[in-house]
Design a protein around this motif. Sequence first.
Motif, mmCIF file in Angstrom:
data_model
loop_
_atom_site.group_PDB
_atom_site.id
_atom_site.type_symbol
_atom_site.label_atom_id
_atom_site.label_comp_id
_atom_site.label_asym_id
_atom_site.label_seq_id
_atom_site.Cartn_x
_atom_site.Cartn_y
_atom_site.Cartn_z
ATOM 1 N N ALA A 100 1.124 6.931 -6.708
ATOM 2 C CA ALA A 100 0.010 7.840 -7.013
ATOM 3 C C ALA A 100 0.413 9.289 -6.800
ATOM 4 O O ALA A 100 0.082 10.165 -7.611
ATOM 5 C CB ALA A 100 -1.196 7.487 -6.143
ATOM 6 N N VAL A 103 -3.706 -5.292 -4.526
ATOM 7 C CA VAL A 103 -2.607 -5.654 -3.620
ATOM 8 C C VAL A 103 -3.138 -6.376 -2.397
ATOM 9 O O VAL A 103 -2.579 -7.404 -1.959
ATOM 10 C CB VAL A 103 -1.823 -4.386 -3.218
ATOM 11 C CG1 VAL A 103 -0.874 -4.691 -2.050
ATOM 12 C CG2 VAL A 103 -1.032 -3.858 -4.397
ATOM 13 N N LEU A 127 0.826 -1.208 0.000
ATOM 14 C CA LEU A 127 0.000 0.000 0.000
ATOM 15 C C LEU A 127 0.863 1.263 0.000
ATOM 16 O O LEU A 127 0.490 2.268 -0.622
ATOM 17 C CB LEU A 127 -0.929 -0.004 1.220
ATOM 18 C CG LEU A 127 -2.019 -1.080 1.227
ATOM 19 C CD1 LEU A 127 -2.862 -0.976 2.493
ATOM 20 C CD2 LEU A 127 -2.907 -0.981 -0.012
ATOM 21 N N ALA A 172 -5.589 -0.424 -7.568
ATOM 22 C CA ALA A 172 -4.319 -1.091 -7.263
ATOM 23 C C ALA A 172 -4.264 -1.505 -5.798
ATOM 24 O O ALA A 172 -3.762 -2.590 -5.458
ATOM 25 C CB ALA A 172 -3.154 -0.170 -7.606
ATOM 26 N N ALA A 173 -4.785 -0.662 -4.890
ATOM 27 C CA ALA A 173 -4.793 -1.017 -3.468
ATOM 28 C C ALA A 173 -5.650 -2.248 -3.216
ATOM 29 O O ALA A 173 -5.276 -3.128 -2.421
ATOM 30 C CB ALA A 173 -5.300 0.173 -2.649
ATOM 31 N N SER A 215 -5.422 4.138 -8.484
ATOM 32 C CA SER A 215 -4.720 3.871 -7.222
ATOM 33 C C SER A 215 -5.604 3.073 -6.265
ATOM 34 O O SER A 215 -5.127 2.163 -5.574
ATOM 35 C CB SER A 215 -4.279 5.185 -6.582
ATOM 36 O OG SER A 215 -5.400 5.979 -6.229
ATOM 37 N N VAL A 239 1.923 1.840 -3.534
ATOM 38 C CA VAL A 239 0.800 2.374 -4.327
ATOM 39 C C VAL A 239 0.607 3.850 -4.028
ATOM 40 O O VAL A 239 0.433 4.670 -4.939
ATOM 41 C CB VAL A 239 -0.495 1.575 -4.026
ATOM 42 C CG1 VAL A 239 -1.712 2.278 -4.634
ATOM 43 C CG2 VAL A 239 -0.381 0.155 -4.550
ATOM 44 N N TRP A 240 0.624 4.228 -2.751
ATOM 45 C CA TRP A 240 0.465 5.634 -2.365
ATOM 46 C C TRP A 240 1.581 6.490 -2.936
ATOM 47 O O TRP A 240 1.347 7.594 -3.440
ATOM 48 C CB TRP A 240 0.441 5.728 -0.843
ATOM 49 C CG TRP A 240 0.426 7.141 -0.325
ATOM 50 C CD1 TRP A 240 -0.647 7.957 -0.176
ATOM 51 C CD2 TRP A 240 1.575 7.900 0.095
ATOM 52 N NE1 TRP A 240 -0.269 9.170 0.311
ATOM 53 C CE2 TRP A 240 1.093 9.175 0.493
ATOM 54 C CE3 TRP A 240 2.938 7.628 0.178
ATOM 55 C CZ2 TRP A 240 1.939 10.160 0.967
ATOM 56 C CZ3 TRP A 240 3.787 8.625 0.642
ATOM 57 C CH2 TRP A 240 3.280 9.861 1.034
#
Length: 309
Positions: free
Chosen positions: A32, A67, A25, A63-64, A60, A28-29
Motif C-alpha cells: 500500500a 489475509v 499484514l 486485503a488485510a 488495502s 499488505v502495508w
Amino acid sequence: MELDKIAATAAAALESDWAHLAVGLFLVWLAANLVRRFVTDRVGDADHRYKLRKAFTFLSYLAAVLVTAAVFSRQLGGLSVAFGVAGAGIAFALQEVIASVAGWLAIMFGGFFKVGDRVQLGGIKGDVIDIGVLRTTVMQIGEWVDADQYNGRIVRVANSFVFKEPVYNYSADFPFLWDEILVPIKYGSDHAFARRLIQSVAEEVVGGYAREAEAAWALVRGRYLTEPAGVEPVVSLVANENWIAFTLRYVVDYKSRRSTKDRLFTRLLEEIDAAGDRVGVAAATLNIEKLAPLEVRLRPAADGQAAAS
C-alpha cells in the motif's frame, strides 16, 4: 466437551498462525505504501489523486481482512457457532458504527454528495473535504462569519447522518443558486430609468451566470421532473411608505455569492452617481410636513407672574 477440544486445537495452531498473519499484514502495508508513493503521488490532478488514494486505502483494508480470514480459516470454521451467538450482541453494541458504514456505502453509490460538494448536514454547512468509512469531514462555512465564507473549523460528521436528517447539496446537479438584492430608491426619482439601470448592471455582472445556468438546468430537466426555470436577471418593484423598493433576482455560482453582491452594489452605486438627480438612493429619514398650528395663551398667575396654558 466438544467446545473445549475445539478451543484447545485453535490455541495450538495460533502460535504459527500469528506469525503468518504478521508477515501477511506487513506485506499488505508495504504494498500500500509503495503504491501510494509511486502511483498516487505522481498524479498531478488533485481530484484524481484523492480518488486513487482512497481507492488504494480501501483495497488495502480489504486485503488485510482477506489475509486475516485466510490465516485463521480453520479456527474460524470451528468457532462459527460461537461467532454466531456473539454476533447479535456485537451488532447491537456497534449499531452506530454499522449504520455509519451503511451510510458510507449510500454516499459512495447513492450519489448523496462527493468530495468538493457544498452541503448542509443538519446544522453543519460547508465543503466536503473527505469521505471516510465512518465519518465525512467538512470545512465549515458561516456561523460567526458572514456569507458563505470558511470559518476555519473542520467538522467530522458520522455517515449514519444521511439516514436521519435531510442532506442539502448546493452543488450536485445544479451548481448555481438564486439570490436577491434590494435597492431602495427614493420617491421623486425616475423609476422607469432606475429599472433599466438596475437591469443593465445585472446583465453586465451576472449575465454570464445566466447562460451557464440555463445549460445546467437543461440537464436537470433531463434527469428530474421539473418545470422550466427563469435564470435571467429579473427586476421587480414594490412601492411602500418609505421608498420604491427594487428587488433584483439572479442566479450565481454557489461559491461566488458574496463577491457577486459586492460587484453588483459597486456598479449600481457608480451608475446611480453618474445619473445625477434622475435617481437617488433612499435612506430611512423622518420628514415632518404640515405641522398643525400651535396656539399659546398667557394668563396672569396668582403670584403676579404669567403662566402658559
